[in-house]
Motif scaffolding. Structure first.
Motif, PDB file in Angstrom:
ATOM      1  N   ASP A 148       0.811  -1.228   0.000  1.00  0.00           N
ATOM      2  CA  ASP A 148       0.000   0.000   0.000  1.00  0.00           C
ATOM      3  C   ASP A 148       0.843   1.277   0.000  1.00  0.00           C
ATOM      4  O   ASP A 148       0.324   2.356  -0.304  1.00  0.00           O
ATOM      5  CB  ASP A 148      -0.926   0.034   1.223  1.00  0.00           C
ATOM      6  N   LEU A 149       2.112   1.157   0.351  1.00  0.00           N
ATOM      7  CA  LEU A 149       2.939   2.360   0.513  1.00  0.00           C
ATOM      8  C   LEU A 149       3.053   3.168  -0.774  1.00  0.00           C
ATOM      9  O   LEU A 149       2.917   4.394  -0.765  1.00  0.00           O
ATOM     10  CB  LEU A 149       4.327   1.981   1.028  1.00  0.00           C
ATOM     11  N   GLU A 150       3.307   2.471  -1.868  1.00  0.00           N
ATOM     12  CA  GLU A 150       3.439   3.177  -3.150  1.00  0.00           C
ATOM     13  C   GLU A 150       2.098   3.761  -3.592  1.00  0.00           C
ATOM     14  O   GLU A 150       2.042   4.854  -4.160  1.00  0.00           O
ATOM     15  CB  GLU A 150       3.992   2.242  -4.221  1.00  0.00           C
ATOM     16  N   ILE A 151       1.013   3.030  -3.309  1.00  0.00           N
ATOM     17  CA  ILE A 151      -0.328   3.529  -3.648  1.00  0.00           C
ATOM     18  C   ILE A 151      -0.625   4.807  -2.870  1.00  0.00           C
ATOM     19  O   ILE A 151      -1.132   5.789  -3.424  1.00  0.00           O
ATOM     20  CB  ILE A 151      -1.400   2.455  -3.340  1.00  0.00           C
ATOM     21  N   ILE A 152      -0.305   4.788  -1.583  1.00  0.00           N
ATOM     22  CA  ILE A 152      -0.519   5.964  -0.729  1.00  0.00           C
ATOM     23  C   ILE A 152       0.268   7.156  -1.252  1.00  0.00           C
ATOM     24  O   ILE A 152      -0.245   8.275  -1.346  1.00  0.00           O
ATOM     25  CB  ILE A 152      -0.126   5.654   0.734  1.00  0.00           C
ATOM     26  N   GLN A 153       1.523   6.903  -1.597  1.00  0.00           N
ATOM     27  CA  GLN A 153       2.384   7.984  -2.086  1.00  0.00           C
ATOM     28  C   GLN A 153       1.835   8.590  -3.381  1.00  0.00           C
ATOM     29  O   GLN A 153       1.682   9.810  -3.488  1.00  0.00           O
ATOM     30  CB  GLN A 153       3.803   7.475  -2.308  1.00  0.00           C
ATOM     31  N   ASN A 154       1.524   7.734  -4.350  1.00  0.00           N
ATOM     32  CA  ASN A 154       1.035   8.222  -5.641  1.00  0.00           C
ATOM     33  C   ASN A 154      -0.289   8.966  -5.503  1.00  0.00           C
ATOM     34  O   ASN A 154      -0.476  10.041  -6.088  1.00  0.00           O
ATOM     35  CB  ASN A 154       0.884   7.056  -6.624  1.00  0.00           C
ATOM     36  N   TYR A 155      -1.214   8.389  -4.733  1.00  0.00           N
ATOM     37  CA  TYR A 155      -2.533   8.994  -4.569  1.00  0.00           C
ATOM     38  C   TYR A 155      -2.431  10.345  -3.860  1.00  0.00           C
ATOM     39  O   TYR A 155      -3.069  11.320  -4.263  1.00  0.00           O
ATOM     40  CB  TYR A 155      -3.434   8.043  -3.777  1.00  0.00           C
ATOM     41  N   SER A 156      -1.617  10.403  -2.817  1.00  0.00           N
ATOM     42  CA  SER A 156      -1.469  11.644  -2.043  1.00  0.00           C
ATOM     43  C   SER A 156      -0.865  12.754  -2.888  1.00  0.00           C
ATOM     44  O   SER A 156      -1.297  13.913  -2.807  1.00  0.00           O
ATOM     45  CB  SER A 156      -0.597  11.404  -0.809  1.00  0.00           C
ATOM     46  N   ILE A 157       0.127  12.409  -3.692  1.00  0.00           N
ATOM     47  CA  ILE A 157       0.749  13.417  -4.555  1.00  0.00           C
ATOM     48  C   ILE A 157      -0.245  13.916  -5.602  1.00  0.00           C
ATOM     49  O   ILE A 157      -0.328  15.116  -5.879  1.00  0.00           O
ATOM     50  CB  ILE A 157       2.027  12.861  -5.210  1.00  0.00           C
ATOM     51  N   LYS A 158      -1.034  12.996  -6.176  1.00  0.00           N
ATOM     52  CA  LYS A 158      -2.028  13.405  -7.175  1.00  0.00           C
ATOM     53  C   LYS A 158      -3.074  14.343  -6.572  1.00  0.00           C
ATOM     54  O   LYS A 158      -3.370  15.405  -7.131  1.00  0.00           O
ATOM     55  CB  LYS A 158      -2.716  12.172  -7.766  1.00  0.00           C
ATOM     56  N   ILE A 159      -3.638  13.936  -5.432  1.00  0.00           N
ATOM     57  CA  ILE A 159      -4.663  14.761  -4.786  1.00  0.00           C
ATOM     58  C   ILE A 159      -4.062  16.098  -4.336  1.00  0.00           C
ATOM     59  O   ILE A 159      -4.645  17.167  -4.529  1.00  0.00           O
ATOM     60  CB  ILE A 159      -5.272  14.026  -3.569  1.00  0.00           C
ATOM     61  N   GLY A 160      -2.872  16.027  -3.715  1.00  0.00           N
ATOM     62  CA  GLY A 160      -2.203  17.235  -3.242  1.00  0.00           C
ATOM     63  C   GLY A 160      -1.885  18.201  -4.372  1.00  0.00           C
ATOM     64  O   GLY A 160      -2.075  19.411  -4.248  1.00  0.00           O
ATOM     65  N   HIS A 182      13.068  -1.553  -0.094  1.00  0.00           N
ATOM     66  CA  HIS A 182      12.800  -2.206   1.191  1.00  0.00           C
ATOM     67  C   HIS A 182      11.436  -2.855   1.310  1.00  0.00           C
ATOM     68  O   HIS A 182      11.242  -3.754   2.135  1.00  0.00           O
ATOM     69  CB  HIS A 182      12.959  -1.191   2.326  1.00  0.00           C
ATOM     70  N   TYR A 183      10.464  -2.407   0.481  1.00  0.00           N
ATOM     71  CA  TYR A 183       9.098  -2.887   0.712  1.00  0.00           C
ATOM     72  C   TYR A 183       8.397  -3.399  -0.552  1.00  0.00           C
ATOM     73  O   TYR A 183       7.189  -3.594  -0.553  1.00  0.00           O
ATOM     74  CB  TYR A 183       8.252  -1.758   1.342  1.00  0.00           C
ATOM     75  N   SER A 184       9.147  -3.615  -1.624  1.00  0.00           N
ATOM     76  CA  SER A 184       8.563  -4.222  -2.827  1.00  0.00           C
ATOM     77  C   SER A 184       9.062  -5.649  -2.949  1.00  0.00           C
ATOM     78  O   SER A 184      10.267  -5.908  -2.859  1.00  0.00           O
ATOM     79  CB  SER A 184       8.963  -3.419  -4.067  1.00  0.00           C
ATOM     80  N   PHE A 185       8.122  -6.542  -3.176  1.00  0.00           N
ATOM     81  CA  PHE A 185       8.493  -7.972  -3.252  1.00  0.00           C
ATOM     82  C   PHE A 185       7.974  -8.585  -4.533  1.00  0.00           C
ATOM     83  O   PHE A 185       7.006  -8.142  -5.102  1.00  0.00           O
ATOM     84  CB  PHE A 185       7.915  -8.728  -2.042  1.00  0.00           C
TER      85      PHE A 185
END
Length: 199
Positions: free
Chosen positions: A60-72, A196-199
């Motif tokens: 979810d980390l990358e999703i959170i980052q992308n979504y937040s930047i788009k909305i922001g 660190h968090y992509s598998f």
């Protein structure tokens, strides 16, 4: 932020005197109000990232980052457009007396130029929030330090004094420093998540 303010004010006094400080101080208040909605988005990233990290939902980390930047960024663009259009009227609120009427065009210019600053805020501040949410406060601090005290001050100084742009150089220095700092923060946080968090 206090050190940044101090350095910028010293440069402004050197190149354009106390009127430049008045323009910067008044205009900066308006810009800070304009980016409050954007900062609300970026601040909300910290607990959301922390909750996802704590639950082990690293995807979810990358999703959170992308979504937040788009909305922001969308909110920032809207705030920037409103500020750009209303700049002369906002400036008029501060320059209604005979003593300050001469600052009207400068405050208008400042507000319109600084709308570019608003647009690049989300990418940088979301990156800071990502690191805070992951418990990497030191990384966030380093990014903020580099962006605020190094890039902004260096660009402001170079554009204002050696290049001779005066107070306009300080304003553009803030924008260029923020763009570079935000870009570095965005790339660093992206790479950190992937490593660190992509598998």
């Amino acid at each position: 932020m206090l050190f940044l303010e101090g350095f910028l004010i010293m440069i402004l006094v050197t190149v354009s005197g106390t009127d430049a400080v008045a323009v910067y101080s008044l205009g900066w208040i308006v810009i800070m109000i304009a980016i409050v909605p954007v900062l609300s988005v970026t601040d909300s990233v910290v607990p959301v990232v922390g909750a996802s990290f704590g639950a082990g939902r690293y995807e979810d980390l990358e999703i959170i980052q992308n979504y937040s930047i788009k909305i922001g960024t969308l909110i920032a663009i809207m705030s920037a457009l409103i500020t750009f259009i209303l700049a002369p009227y906002i400036a008029g609120l501060f320059t209604y007396s005979p003593e300050t009427v001469g600052l009207h065009s400068l405050i208008t210019d400042f507000l319109r130029i600084m709308t570019l600053f608003c647009i690049f805020i989300p990418a940088g501040y979301v990156s800071l929030s990502i690191f805070q949410g992951l418990g990497k406060g030191l990384y966030s601090f380093i990014l903020n330090l580099v962006s605020q005290l190094i890039f902004i001050v260096i660009f402001a100084y170079i554009l204002a004094i050696p290049i001779g742009m005066g107070q306009y150089g300080v304003w553009w220095g803030i924008i260029f420093g923020n763009i570079i700092g935000s870009t570095i923060g965005f790339i660093w946080s992206k790479l950190y998540i992937k490593k660190h968090y992509s598998f």
